[in-house]
Scaffold this active site. Sequence first.
Site, PDB file in Angstrom:
ATOM      1  CB  ILE A 107      -0.972  -0.018   1.215  1.00 49.69           C
ATOM      2  CG1 ILE A 107      -1.969   1.141   1.145  1.00 49.69           C
ATOM      3  CG2 ILE A 107      -0.221  -0.041   2.531  1.00 49.69           C
ATOM      4  CD1 ILE A 107      -3.110   1.045   2.164  1.00 49.69           C
ATOM      5  CB  CYS A 108       0.871   4.227   0.665  1.00 48.51           C
ATOM      6  SG  CYS A 108       1.315   5.986   0.733  1.00 48.51           S
ATOM      7  N   GLY A 109       3.438   3.981  -0.290  1.00 51.35           N
ATOM      8  CA  GLY A 109       4.851   4.031  -0.642  1.00 51.35           C
ATOM      9  C   GLY A 109       5.472   2.691  -0.937  1.00 51.35           C
ATOM     10  CB  THR A 111       2.700   0.690  -4.718  1.00 48.03           C
ATOM     11  OG1 THR A 111       2.676   2.123  -4.608  1.00 48.03           O
ATOM     12  CG2 THR A 111       1.540   0.109  -3.937  1.00 48.03           C
ATOM     13  CB  ALA A 160      -4.219  -0.375  -1.481  1.00 50.15           C
TER      14      ALA A 160
END
Length: 212
Positions: A107-109, A111, A160
Amino acid sequence: MFTIYLYVLDSLADWEIGYVLSELNSGRFFKKGHHQVSLKMVSDSKEPIHTMGGLKIVPDCLIDEMVVSETSMLLLPGADTWNEPKHQAIIEKASECLSLGATVCAICGATAALANAGLLDNRSHTSNGPGFLEMVSPSYKGQSFYLDQPSVVDHNLITASSTGALLWTKQIIERLGVFQSDTLAFWYDYFRTGDAQHFFALMQTLPANNES
């Protein structure tokens, strides 16, 4: 039993893992006969890390101690420190997980870290909006697989955006199969809308109520 590894690193974004940790650790809505999963905090050392919210987490195990199989899951949360070289070890482990059939959830960073390693070049995925991965991951080549959605599933990869934690959690729970399908649907609708009717419907799906 599934073994869930949460990678913990300094500046971890607490809110992104709140839903998933609470439900997997408590097992409060698990379907009848399903035991709690094994949840372990993993890191590159045994030194405590400090989350963005100021919580201190002491890792349970090291990356080298992870046992990877199809019943393993690796959770990679967002953080401001993903560009530190020491995190390359967990990204290599994530690549191994994907190859062996274990599930990787980023999720977020996190990715961006997967994108840097080329792990999103041939899989459907999402992140923090169109253009984000190009901006932070110069080697990213997965533009044609990007979907502008809060959370995306591609086989054993779940990604995500920073605002997609609720749907991300739903998809993780669905992958694990620890909720009844109707329980999960009402759980998601309740937290998504705040409508109390979904909470009462959720409670009616639980084993204790079904037995009465």
